[in-house]
Write a protein that holds these residues in place. Structure first.
Motif, PDB file in Angstrom:
ATOM      1  N   PRO A  36       8.316  -9.468  44.023  1.00 16.33           N
ATOM      2  CA  PRO A  36       9.050  -8.547  43.375  1.00 16.33           C
ATOM      3  C   PRO A  36       8.863  -7.135  43.744  1.00 16.33           C
ATOM      4  N   ALA A  37       9.686  -6.185  43.494  1.00 18.76           N
ATOM      5  CA  ALA A  37       9.566  -4.726  43.733  1.00 18.76           C
ATOM      6  C   ALA A  37       8.485  -4.107  43.057  1.00 18.76           C
ATOM      7  N   VAL A  68      -7.538 -13.479  39.185  1.00 14.73           N
ATOM      8  CA  VAL A  68      -6.184 -12.640  39.242  1.00 14.73           C
ATOM      9  C   VAL A  68      -5.755 -12.436  40.604  1.00 14.73           C
ATOM     10  N   ASP A  69      -4.532 -12.832  40.801  1.00 13.24           N
ATOM     11  CA  ASP A  69      -3.892 -12.750  42.283  1.00 13.24           C
ATOM     12  C   ASP A  69      -2.998 -11.550  41.914  1.00 13.24           C
ATOM     13  N   VAL A  70      -3.230 -10.479  43.053  1.00 11.41           N
ATOM     14  CA  VAL A  70      -2.190  -9.393  42.950  1.00 11.41           C
ATOM     15  C   VAL A  70      -1.597  -9.308  44.364  1.00 11.41           C
ATOM     16  N   ALA A  71      -0.448  -8.972  44.202  1.00  9.42           N
ATOM     17  CA  ALA A  71       0.678  -8.904  45.517  1.00  9.42           C
ATOM     18  C   ALA A  71       1.560  -7.767  45.589  1.00  9.42           C
ATOM     19  N   ALA A  72       1.665  -7.173  46.684  1.00  9.22           N
ATOM     20  CA  ALA A  72       2.491  -5.883  46.615  1.00  9.22           C
ATOM     21  C   ALA A  72       3.139  -5.741  47.869  1.00  9.22           C
ATOM     22  N   ASN A  73       4.365  -5.392  48.003  1.00  8.90           N
ATOM     23  CA  ASN A  73       5.096  -5.107  49.195  1.00  8.90           C
ATOM     24  C   ASN A  73       4.847  -3.717  49.832  1.00  8.90           C
ATOM     25  N   LYS A  74       5.367  -3.039  50.684  1.00 10.11           N
ATOM     26  CA  LYS A  74       5.510  -2.018  51.387  1.00 10.11           C
ATOM     27  C   LYS A  74       6.661  -1.345  50.769  1.00 10.11           C
ATOM     28  N   SER A  75       6.479  -0.114  50.458  1.00  4.74           N
ATOM     29  CA  SER A  75       7.923   0.783  49.683  1.00  4.74           C
ATOM     30  C   SER A  75       8.305   1.705  50.692  1.00  4.74           C
ATOM     31  N   ARG A  76       9.135   2.609  50.345  1.00  7.29           N
ATOM     32  CA  ARG A  76       9.659   3.781  51.550  1.00  7.29           C
ATOM     33  C   ARG A  76       8.498   4.536  51.571  1.00  7.29           C
ATOM     34  N   THR A  77       7.665   4.950  50.473  1.00 10.06           N
ATOM     35  CA  THR A  77       6.838   6.049  50.047  1.00 10.06           C
ATOM     36  C   THR A  77       5.558   5.561  50.301  1.00 10.06           C
ATOM     37  N   THR A  79       2.301   2.433  51.759  1.00 10.95           N
ATOM     38  CA  THR A  79       2.175   1.202  52.400  1.00 10.95           C
ATOM     39  C   THR A  79       1.763   0.009  51.377  1.00 10.95           C
ATOM     40  N   ALA A  80       1.861  -1.033  51.742  1.00 10.79           N
ATOM     41  CA  ALA A  80       1.471  -2.212  51.023  1.00 10.79           C
ATOM     42  C   ALA A  80       0.040  -2.306  50.559  1.00 10.79           C
ATOM     43  N   GLU A  81      -0.918  -1.520  51.556  1.00 15.04           N
ATOM     44  CA  GLU A  81      -2.165  -1.484  51.199  1.00 15.04           C
ATOM     45  C   GLU A  81      -2.617  -0.586  49.981  1.00 15.04           C
ATOM     46  N   ALA A  82      -1.875   0.507  50.058  1.00 10.73           N
ATOM     47  CA  ALA A  82      -1.812   1.654  48.899  1.00 10.73           C
ATOM     48  C   ALA A  82      -1.243   1.184  47.610  1.00 10.73           C
ATOM     49  N   ARG A  83      -0.177   0.299  47.671  1.00 11.55           N
ATOM     50  CA  ARG A  83       0.304  -0.247  46.395  1.00 11.55           C
ATOM     51  C   ARG A  83      -0.552  -1.226  45.932  1.00 11.55           C
ATOM     52  N   LEU A  84      -1.117  -2.131  46.648  1.00 20.08           N
ATOM     53  CA  LEU A  84      -2.199  -2.896  46.291  1.00 20.08           C
ATOM     54  C   LEU A  84      -3.345  -2.364  45.677  1.00 20.08           C
ATOM     55  N   ASP A  85      -3.789  -1.401  46.247  1.00 19.65           N
ATOM     56  CA  ASP A  85      -4.882  -0.489  45.761  1.00 19.65           C
ATOM     57  C   ASP A  85      -4.805  -0.123  44.592  1.00 19.65           C
ATOM     58  N   GLY A 122      10.205 -11.349  59.629  1.00 17.32           N
ATOM     59  CA  GLY A 122      11.587 -11.065  58.925  1.00 17.32           C
ATOM     60  C   GLY A 122      11.119 -10.406  57.546  1.00 17.32           C
ATOM     61  N   ALA A 123       9.721 -10.794  56.858  1.00 21.03           N
ATOM     62  CA  ALA A 123       9.734 -10.460  55.515  1.00 21.03           C
ATOM     63  C   ALA A 123       9.174  -9.019  55.493  1.00 21.03           C
ATOM     64  N   PRO A 124       8.960  -8.400  54.343  1.00 23.75           N
ATOM     65  CA  PRO A 124       8.683  -6.904  54.109  1.00 23.75           C
ATOM     66  C   PRO A 124       7.150  -7.087  54.448  1.00 23.75           C
ATOM     67  N   THR A 125       6.333  -5.866  54.851  1.00 25.90           N
ATOM     68  CA  THR A 125       4.946  -5.916  55.038  1.00 25.90           C
ATOM     69  C   THR A 125       4.321  -5.960  53.738  1.00 25.90           C
ATOM     70  N   SER A 126       3.558  -7.227  53.263  1.00 25.10           N
ATOM     71  CA  SER A 126       3.000  -7.313  52.195  1.00 25.10           C
ATOM     72  C   SER A 126       1.293  -7.447  52.110  1.00 25.10           C
ATOM     73  N   ARG A 127       0.910  -7.278  51.078  1.00 25.54           N
ATOM     74  CA  ARG A 127      -0.902  -7.530  50.758  1.00 25.54           C
ATOM     75  C   ARG A 127      -0.928  -8.289  49.615  1.00 25.54           C
TER      76      ARG A 127
END
Length: 144
Positions: A36-37, A68-77, A79-85, A122-127
């Motif tokens: 999810p977003a 605890v599993d944590v997952a994040a997608n890349k957004s427009r602003t 990276t997936a790495e930064a959102r996960l962090d 085909g999927a968004p960049t995710s971490r």
């Protein structure tokens, strides 16, 4: 009344939900097919491990490891790495702010994260990141 083990797990779930209110939260689920977003959080019941036992009164002391599993997608602003962090830092800050879960356990700590990519064609960049919250607590009955 729930067992001490269940009270501790539920308190960790509540702590993480409060730290990341925009994420979608689960308990004991598999890795997501889509993220999810607001991000994906899954908390496993984990392993209380072999307890230390003290006598008079008899007390079982656990170092319960709660994955605890944590997952994040890349957004427009970001990276997936930064959102996960950012998400993992929010969990670390919440743990540091309440090391006893309101008096429910003796000490709460978090381990360093293990991370990996989740992106498929085909999927968004995710971490994906796996952290472990360790709750140290004692109980006079290992099943209650």
């Amino acid at each position: 009344m729930p067992s001490k083990r269940e009270q501790v797990i539920q308190a960790v779930v509540d702590l993480v939900k409060a730290a990341l209110p925009k994420a979608t939260h689960y308990r004991n689920e598999e890795k997501p097919q889509t993220i999810p977003a607001g991000g994906h959080i899954n908390i496993e019941d984990g392993d209380p491990g072999e307890p230390e036992v003290t006598l008079n009164p008899t007390t079982w002391i656990y170092e319960h490891q709660i994955p605890v599993d944590v997952a994040a997608n890349k957004s427009r602003t970001q990276t997936a790495e930064a959102r996960l962090d950012t998400m993992m830092q929010a969990i670390g800050t919440a743990v540091a702010a309440d090391r006893t879960l309101g008096g429910l356990c003796d000490y709460l700590m978090v381990t360093a994260a293990q991370t990996e990519g989740l992106t498929s064609e085909g999927a968004p960049t995710s971490r994906y990141g796996l952290i472990t919250i360790v709750a140290v607590y004692g109980t006079t009955d290992p099943l209650n």
